[in-house]
Scaffold this active site. Structure first.
Site, PDB file in Angstrom:
ATOM      1  N   ASP A 123      17.879 175.438 -95.107  1.00 34.47           N
ATOM      2  CA  ASP A 123      16.563 175.726 -94.549  1.00 34.47           C
ATOM      3  C   ASP A 123      16.361 177.232 -94.659  1.00 34.47           C
ATOM      4  O   ASP A 123      17.280 177.994 -94.350  1.00 34.47           O
ATOM      5  CB  ASP A 123      16.595 175.313 -93.069  1.00 34.47           C
ATOM      6  CG  ASP A 123      15.241 174.917 -92.533  1.00 34.47           C
ATOM      7  OD1 ASP A 123      14.243 175.544 -92.922  1.00 34.47           O
ATOM      8  OD2 ASP A 123      15.193 173.991 -91.704  1.00 34.47           O
ATOM      9  N   ASP A 151      10.520 176.676 -94.622  1.00 36.39           N
ATOM     10  CA  ASP A 151       9.867 176.595 -93.323  1.00 36.39           C
ATOM     11  C   ASP A 151       8.413 177.096 -93.403  1.00 36.39           C
ATOM     12  O   ASP A 151       8.166 178.159 -93.984  1.00 36.39           O
ATOM     13  CB  ASP A 151      10.662 177.465 -92.338  1.00 36.39           C
ATOM     14  CG  ASP A 151      10.224 177.278 -90.909  1.00 36.39           C
ATOM     15  OD1 ASP A 151      10.361 176.161 -90.383  1.00 36.39           O
ATOM     16  OD2 ASP A 151       9.718 178.250 -90.312  1.00 36.39           O
ATOM     17  N   GLU A 206       7.638 172.764 -96.027  1.00 34.93           N
ATOM     18  CA  GLU A 206       7.054 172.282 -94.779  1.00 34.93           C
ATOM     19  C   GLU A 206       5.638 172.830 -94.703  1.00 34.93           C
ATOM     20  O   GLU A 206       5.441 174.045 -94.693  1.00 34.93           O
ATOM     21  CB  GLU A 206       7.854 172.744 -93.569  1.00 34.93           C
ATOM     22  CG  GLU A 206       7.346 172.087 -92.296  1.00 34.93           C
ATOM     23  CD  GLU A 206       7.609 172.875 -91.024  1.00 34.93           C
ATOM     24  OE1 GLU A 206       7.606 172.257 -89.956  1.00 34.93           O
ATOM     25  OE2 GLU A 206       7.807 174.104 -91.085  1.00 34.93           O
ATOM     26  N   HIS A 229      13.475 167.701 -86.161  1.00 36.99           N
ATOM     27  CA  HIS A 229      13.855 168.421 -84.933  1.00 36.99           C
ATOM     28  C   HIS A 229      12.649 168.908 -84.134  1.00 36.99           C
ATOM     29  O   HIS A 229      12.827 169.506 -83.080  1.00 36.99           O
ATOM     30  CB  HIS A 229      14.740 169.603 -85.317  1.00 36.99           C
ATOM     31  CG  HIS A 229      14.007 170.584 -86.193  1.00 36.99           C
ATOM     32  ND1 HIS A 229      13.624 170.281 -87.487  1.00 36.99           N
ATOM     33  CD2 HIS A 229      13.535 171.817 -85.948  1.00 36.99           C
ATOM     34  CE1 HIS A 229      12.967 171.302 -87.996  1.00 36.99           C
ATOM     35  NE2 HIS A 229      12.892 172.250 -87.092  1.00 36.99           N
ATOM     36  N   ASP A 230      11.444 168.708 -84.645  1.00 38.85           N
ATOM     37  CA  ASP A 230      10.233 169.138 -83.927  1.00 38.85           C
ATOM     38  C   ASP A 230       9.451 167.955 -83.359  1.00 38.85           C
ATOM     39  O   ASP A 230       8.402 168.157 -82.729  1.00 38.85           O
ATOM     40  CB  ASP A 230       9.287 169.894 -84.872  1.00 38.85           C
ATOM     41  CG  ASP A 230       9.884 171.183 -85.395  1.00 38.85           C
ATOM     42  OD1 ASP A 230      10.650 171.828 -84.664  1.00 38.85           O
ATOM     43  OD2 ASP A 230       9.583 171.545 -86.558  1.00 38.85           O
TER      44      ASP A 230
HETATM   45  C1  GLC Z   1       8.888 175.069 -88.305  1.00 40.31           C
HETATM   46  C2  GLC Z   1      10.199 174.619 -87.726  1.00 40.31           C
HETATM   47  C3  GLC Z   1      10.159 174.830 -86.243  1.00 40.31           C
HETATM   48  C4  GLC Z   1       9.966 176.300 -85.975  1.00 40.31           C
HETATM   49  C5  GLC Z   1       8.730 176.841 -86.694  1.00 40.31           C
HETATM   50  C6  GLC Z   1       8.736 178.340 -86.721  1.00 40.31           C
HETATM   51  O1  GLC Z   1       7.826 174.309 -87.907  1.00 40.31           O
HETATM   52  O2  GLC Z   1      10.463 173.306 -88.108  1.00 40.31           O
HETATM   53  O3  GLC Z   1      11.291 174.329 -85.594  1.00 40.31           O
HETATM   54  O4  GLC Z   1       9.817 176.515 -84.605  1.00 40.31           O
HETATM   55  O5  GLC Z   1       8.688 176.425 -88.037  1.00 40.31           O
HETATM   56  O6  GLC Z   1       9.713 178.820 -87.573  1.00 40.31           O
END
Ligand code: GLC
Length: 557
Positions: free
Chosen positions: A98, A199, A254, A328-329
Site C-alpha cells: 500500500d 491510496d 483507490e 479496513h475502512d
Molecule cells: C484511504 C485509506 C484510509 C485512510 C485514508 C487516508 O481511504 O484506506 O484508511 O484513512 O485513505 O489516507
C-alpha cells in the site's frame, strides 16, 4: 496477447496491526504475517495486499507516513519485509504494498522543513495558502470532518489536509515532488514486490484556483475540485512510465467518490494508467442522503443498479473492477447487508457468491473469509479510529442523544473491520499474548479460524471454492453481464455469457423465503457449480429460495 494473471486471481488484504502479534506488544507484526502464510495459501489466493507498514506516528494507523524508507518498529524491520517477499514467493504468492502519496504525515522530514519558512526549499512540497478574511482560504472540508485547512502559526499560512490535520496534502504540481515519490516507489519495487495499492490516488490533482465550493449537496465541500482532477490522467501515465511499466507491477487505485467514466479511463488497457480501481458507490446505498454518519436503510434496488452499471460499463470499455465488500475502512459485510446472528453462515456465503461471480478481481479482507462481525462496542472509549472520534464529537454537537450517536457509531465505524483477527478460542482470540491495541470482538469463541478450517461446510471453504471456480471457468473472467429481475425487492440475480456458455447467479438477499422465476423463455439443462445449501434445485426455471440461498448454475447453450 496473453491474459494478465491477475484477471483470474483473488487478492487477500491484511491489516497488519490487527492480524497476528508475535511479540506481545498488542499490535500485529510482519513476523505474524509470515506465520500465517500457509493459512492464506490454503484459501487459494494469489496475492497479499499489506496496508502501510512504513514509519508512522499512527495517527491514522500508518496512512500518515513519516518515513517512506523505514519500517514502523512495532511491525519489524526491513529484513522482515524482505523475508516476507521471499516467503510469499516460495509459496507462489505475490505481494502488493500500500502506498500513500496524496499526503504525508506532518512528522515527515519534508513537512518539518517546509513549515519553518516560506522560502524553505521544501515549502512548495505542500499546499499553502493565505487566509481569506481572517478565516481558512476556502470552505473545503476534510474527509474526517471540519475544515480541510490548518493554520501554521509561525509562517501565518494554511496548509491543505483532505484527511486528518497531521496528514498534509502533497503538491503534485511540483515536478520535484512527483520525481521524489517515483524514486521512492522504485526503491520498493526493487525489493521484489509485485504491485501497489495506491491510496486515494484520484485526489492528487487539485484545481489550482482552489475555489469556494457552492454546490456539494452531501456537505463534502471541495470534492468537485480535487476528485479526478484536471491533471490526474497525465499523472497516472507519468507514474506508470516511471514506476509500473519498468517493473511490470500490478496496480489498483483507490478512487474516492469517483465516476464510472473516470474509472473506464484509468483502467482501459491501451491508456497505460492503472490495472484496476476500487470505487465505493455500492457501499453508500445505506447512507441517508449520501451522508455516512447516519442510521440509513439499505436501498437494495439501488445496490443492484450500481453494481450492474459498473459491471456493464467496465466490460464495454475493456476496463477492470476491483471487486469487494470489505476492507479496513468498511463495516463487516455480514453485519451490514447479511445477518450476523441466525443466518450468519448462509448470508456470508451468499454475499461472497454475489460478488465473486462478477467480472473483476476479488479482494477478501482478513476475517471476511470466516464471517467476522462488527463488534458492537457500547462505549466510545472502545473505539480508536480518528474519523470515528471526530464523528462522535460532531454528532454530539448536533444534539443527538448518546444512545442514538452510539447506534450510528456501531454501524459505521471503521474499527468494525479493525478488531483483531479471530484465530482461535484462546486468550485474545489467539491474536496476542499482550493487551490488544483494540479490543477483540466478544464472539471469538464461536467465530474463529481454527473452527472454520475444521468444518468442511464453513464460510472459509465456500470462499476457497469461489476462488477455485474463477481459475477453472474462463466465463467468470471473460463473460459479459446481464442483470435479471432488477425490480425484485428480494432477489439478486444476473447472468454471464461467453463462448457458448451461460453462468446464472440467483441469490435471495434476505432472511425470508421467496420465489424466483427465470424471466426468459429458454431454459436449458444446468449444472450447479456451487450453492450455500446442500440440496438446491437443479431446475432454475422456478425456484423456491430459502433464506439467503444463493446458487450458481452453469448452462451449456
Ligand atoms: C484511504 C485509506 C484510509 C485512510 C485514508 C487516508 O481511504 O484506506 O484508511 O484513512 O485513505 O489516507
Amino acid at each position: 496477447m496473453q491474459e494478465p494473471w491477475w484477471k483470474r486471481s483473488t487478492i487477500y488484504q491484511i491489516y497488519p496491526k490487527s492480524f497476528n502479534d508475535t511479540t506481545g506488544s498488542g499490535m500485529g507484526d510482519l513476523q505474524g504475517v509470515i506465520e500465517k502464510l500457509d493459512y492464506i495459501k490454503e484459501l487459494g489466493v494469489d496475492m497479499v495486499w499489506l496496508t502501510p507498514i512504513y514509519r508512522s506516528p499512527q495517527r491514522d494507523n500508518g496512512y500518515d507516513i513519516s518515513d517512506y524508507y523505514d519500517i514502523e518498529p512495532a511491525y519489524g524491520t526491513m529484513e522482515d519485509v524482505e523475508r516476507l517477499v521471499q516467503e510469499l514467493h516460495n509459496r507462489d504468492m505475490k505481494l502488493m504494498m500500500d502506498i500513500v502519496i496524496n499526503h504525508t504525515s506532518t512528522d515527515h522530514e519534508w513537512f518539518q522543513q517546509a513549515k519553518t519558512s516560506k522560502d524553505n526549499p521544501y515549502r512548495d512540497y505542500y499546499i499553502w495558502r493565505d487566509s481569506s478574511d481572517g478565516d481558512a482560504p476556502n470552505n473545503w472540508v476534510s474527509k474526517f470532518g471540519g475544515t480541510a485547512w490548518a493554520l501554521e502559526e509561525h509562517t501565518d499560512q494554511y496548509y491543505l489536509h483532505l484527511f486528518d490535520k497531521t496528514q498534509a496534502d502533497l503538491n503534485w504540481e511540483n515536478n520535484e515532488v512527483r520525481n521524489k515519490l517515483y524514486e521512492m516507489m522504485n526503491f520498493w519495487a526493487e525489493k521484489g514486490l509485485d504491485g501497489f495499492r495506491l491510496d486515494v490516488i484520484n485526489l492528487v490533482s487539485k484545481v489550482q484556483s482552489f475555489p469556494h465550493d457552492e454546490s456539494a449537496a452531501d456537505g463534502q465541500f471541495g470534492k468537485a475540485y480535487y476528485t479526478d482532477g484536471p491533471r490526474i490522467h497525465e499523472f497516472m501515465k507519468e507514474m506508470n512510465q516511471a514506476v509500473f511499466a519498468p517493473h511490470n507491477l500490478i496496480t489498483v487505485g483507490e478512487m474516492s467518490s469517483t465516476s464510472l467514466a473516470a474509472c473506464q479511463q484509468y483502467t482501459s488497457p491501451d491508456v497505460n494508467e492503472l490495472d484496476m480501481t476500487f470505487n465505493f458507490q455500492h457501499l453508500k446505498v445505506d447512507y441517508e442522503k449520501g451522508k455516512k454518519w447516519t442510521d440509513g436503510k439499505l436501498d437494495f434496488i439501488k445496490l443492484k443498479q450500481i453494481l450492474s452499471d459498473w459491471q456493464i460499463g467496465m466490460h464495454q470499455a475493456g476496463g477492470w473492477n476491483a471487486l469487494f465488500w470489505c476492507n479496513h475502512d468498511q463495516p463487516r459485510i455480514v453485519s451490514r447487508f447479511g445477518d450476523d446472528d441466525l443466518y450468519r453462515r448462509e448470508s456470508a456465503k451468499m454475499l461472497a457468491t454475489v460478488m465473486h461471480m462478477m467480472q473483476g478481481t476479488p479482494y477478501i479482507y482478513q476475517g471476511e473469509e470466516i464471517g467476522m462481525t462488527d463488534p458492537k462496542f457500547s462505549s466510545i472509549e472502545d473505539y480508536n479510529d480518528v474519523e470515528t472520534q471526530n464523528a462522535y464529537t460532531e454528532l454530539k454537537e448536533l444534539g443527538l442523544a448518546e444512545s442514538a450517536v452510539m447506534q450510528i457509531i456501531q454501524r459505521r465505524s471503521r474499527d468494525n473491520a479493525r478488531t483483531p483477527m479471530q484465530w482461535s478460542a484462546a486468550k485474545n482470540a489467539g491474536f496476542s499474548e499482550g493487551e490488544p491495541w483494540l479490543s477483540v470482538a466478544s464472539n471469538y469463541k464461536k467465530i474463529n479460524a481454527e473452527k472454520e478450517v475444521k468444518d468442511k461446510d464453513s464460510i472459509f471453504y465456500h470462499y476457497q471454492k469461489l476462488i477455485r471456480l474463477r481459475k477453472e471457468y474462463a466465463i467468470i473472467t471473460h463473460g459479459d453481464y446481464e442483470p435479471l429481475c432488477m425490480d425484485n425487492e428480494r432477489i439478486f440475480s444476473y447472468e454471464r455469457r461467453w463462448n457458448g456458455e451461460k453462468l446464472l447467479v440467483v441469490a435471495n438477499f434476505f432472511g425470508e423465503s421467496t420465489e424466483f422465476t427465470y424471466p426468459k423463455k429458454e431454459t436449458e439443462e444446468a449444472e450447479i457449480l456451487l450453492s450455500n445449501y446442500q440440496d438446491s434445485a437443479p431446475d432454475y426455471s422456478k425456484i423456491q429460495l430459502r433464506p439467503y440461498e444463493a446458487v450458481i448454475y452453469l448452462i451449456k447453450l
